[in-house]
Scaffold this active site. Structure first.
Site, PDB file in Angstrom:
ATOM      1  N   ASN A 247      80.239 -22.878  68.595  1.00  0.00           N
ATOM      2  CA  ASN A 247      80.621 -21.942  67.300  1.00  0.00           C
ATOM      3  C   ASN A 247      80.159 -22.524  66.008  1.00  0.00           C
ATOM      4  O   ASN A 247      79.250 -22.327  65.337  1.00  0.00           O
ATOM      5  CB  ASN A 247      82.132 -21.717  67.482  1.00  0.00           C
ATOM      6  CG  ASN A 247      82.129 -20.172  66.874  1.00  0.00           C
ATOM      7  OD1 ASN A 247      81.572 -19.737  66.048  1.00  0.00           O
ATOM      8  ND2 ASN A 247      83.081 -19.454  67.430  1.00  0.00           N
ATOM      9  N   ASP A 248      81.134 -23.417  65.674  1.00  0.00           N
ATOM     10  CA  ASP A 248      80.982 -23.920  64.242  1.00  0.00           C
ATOM     11  C   ASP A 248      79.694 -24.874  63.856  1.00  0.00           C
ATOM     12  O   ASP A 248      79.033 -24.648  62.805  1.00  0.00           O
ATOM     13  CB  ASP A 248      82.229 -25.079  63.906  1.00  0.00           C
ATOM     14  CG  ASP A 248      83.452 -24.216  63.907  1.00  0.00           C
ATOM     15  OD1 ASP A 248      83.655 -23.201  63.658  1.00  0.00           O
ATOM     16  OD2 ASP A 248      84.461 -25.007  64.371  1.00  0.00           O
TER      17      ASP A 248
END
Length: 464
Positions: A393-394
């Protein structure tokens, strides 16, 4: 065993520890590195037993606790899932710090046993060494406990801040230095216990303001602290093995922290002081209401990948949670049979700690020459047909390059959005560990595959 012979064997164990670090620097030699580390530790323990000479009646207790601790460690190592490895590391760091504190307490209460003098008249150098070892060990212990609780989800991963926090930390740091000085002058037991208590408090205050995005740096930083605590106690006990091992762990942990901060565009001192991760963030729920996403299924993904000339797999924490690495390997093998070029892109902090994804892929026997770090592969996304993202994600969030208000702004990310098509496997639109929404979800070239990563990948394999 004579002192010269003990020193020789400790030197051999030190060399083995250096070879262990060397081996662990690459997935291809990591298994050999572990063997070197085990051999070095085994030699150190045996030599320590022979160096002590006679344990007297206490030998039975030493053997009992050695067996008990070893059994617990082995049991945990066999049972722990890869997803829980970061908090396990944090937990082990806490034990190293606590051990340093206990040894310092023993040396202060019974200095004659260690040849450091007598109570009230301990050697100055020994006092400084045990004070530093106790302080760093206490900070490592309490800080690692907080890191464990955050990683485990028992405590919120969000930064915990309050007014005057930095000033309080600075004041307590100065107080620790003063207490060490006053302890050397007075050798007061109350000063020693105050030093230990304040150090425990500092460990808590240092870690609670650090947000989820910076937890990998915290893990490596605490690793460094545990090494310096061991080295300080090693000087107190005049134990060569402890000094060498502590210095190796302390320096390697510090270097790793620096490398990770550089890779995340973080200031090491700002991370330690809790200066990151506390910025206001737009609610991800509000963002998702305004932006539509494209939903896809296994057949859609299989069609895109089967007709691609190149595919890049981007593994993340979602793959670790679902234990999907074996299914991914099977999918890649199917793609290769269709003449598709496949490679893996690894971000330095993908997952919850450095090397997390490398270990998972190695477990699935993924060839090392297909796995590339961010710097090696980032330019390839522009020429890639399909990027298959599994919960990373990040480290794939484009706002790190476009939004100065984002807590991850400036952090180098994988340029996944430059691919012709992006297949993003996630259970939901929930934000990553940094707690911010991923703009990649809403791009025109992104197809969201909402499912468990392992099940989705297995369905794709069937479709292929």
């Amino acid at each position: 065993m004579s002192a010269n012979l003990s020193a020789l064997f400790y030197l051999i164990s030190g060399i083995l520890f250096i070879l262990a670090l060397r081996g662990l620097s690459s997935p291809e030699t990591s298994r050999q590195g572990n063997y070197f580390g085990i051999a070095g530790m085994g030699i150190s323990i045996i030599v320590t037993f022979f160096s002590v000479g006679s344990f007297g009646p206490g030998l039975i207790y030493v053997l009992i606790f050695l067996t008990l601790g070893g059994s617990i460690g082995a049991f945990i190592a066999f049972k722990i899932p890869m997803t829980a490895m970061p908090e396990l590391v944090a937990g082990f760091h806490s034990l190293v710090g606590l051990a340093a504190v206990f040894v310092a307490i023993s040396a202060f209460l019974k200095p004659e046993v260690f040849g450091l003098g007598i109570v009230g008249n301990i050697k100055l150098a020994s006092l400084i060494e045990m004070s530093l070892g106790a302080a760093i060990g206490a900070i490592t212990f309490s800080g690692s406990i907080i890191a464990f609780l955050k990683l485990r989800g028992i405590m919120s991963g969000s930064p915990i801040t309050f007014k005057g926090q930095h000033l309080l930390n600075l004041s307590l740091g100065i107080l620790i230095l003063f207490l060490i000085y006053y302890l050397c002058v007075s050798q007061s037991s109350s000063t020693f216990w105050t030093l230990v208590a304040v150090s425990f408090l500092v460990g808590v205050l240092l870690i609670i303001p650090i947000g989820g995005a910076d937890m990998p740096v915290v893990i490596s930083m605490l690793n460094s602290y545990s090494g310096w605590a061991a080295a300080g106690i090693g000087f107190t006990l005049e134990n060569t093995a402890l000094i060498i091992t502590g210095a190796l762990v302390g320096s390697s942990g510090a270097i790793l922290s620096y490398i990770m901060c550089k890779g995340m565009n973080r200031s090491f001192f700002n991370v330690i002081l809790g200066g990151w991760g506390a910025t206001d963030q737009v609610s991800s729920a509000q963002t998702k209401e305004k932006k539509p996403v494209k939903n896809g299924n296994a057949d859609d993904a299989a069609f895109l990948m089967k007709n691609a000339s190149s595919v890049i797999i981007v593994p993340g924490y979602g793959m670790a949670v679902a234990q999907a690495q074996h299914a991914v390997r099977e999918m890649v093998d199917s793609l290769k049979k269709n003449g598709v070029k496949v490679s893996y892109a690894i971000h330095p902090v993908a997952g919850r700690m450095p090397g997390h994804m490398n270990v998972l892929l190695a477990e699935a026997n993924v060839p090392y020459d297909e796995v590339f770090e961010l710097e090696e592969i980032n330019n390839d996304f522009a020429n890639c047909d399909v990027a298959y993202v599994i919960g990373a994600n990040d480290v794939t969030n484009p706002v790190a390059k476009s939004d100065p208000q984002s807590p991850i702004y400036g952090m180098p990310v994988l340029d996944v959005e430059k691919s012709k098509s992006v297949l993003f496997v996630k259970r939901s639109l929930s934000p990553g560990y940094a707690g911010i929404d991923n703009d990649l979800f809403y791009r025109d070239n992104t197809l969201m595959l909402f499912a468990d990563a392992k099940k989705m990948t297995e369905e794709i394999v069937k479709s292929l």
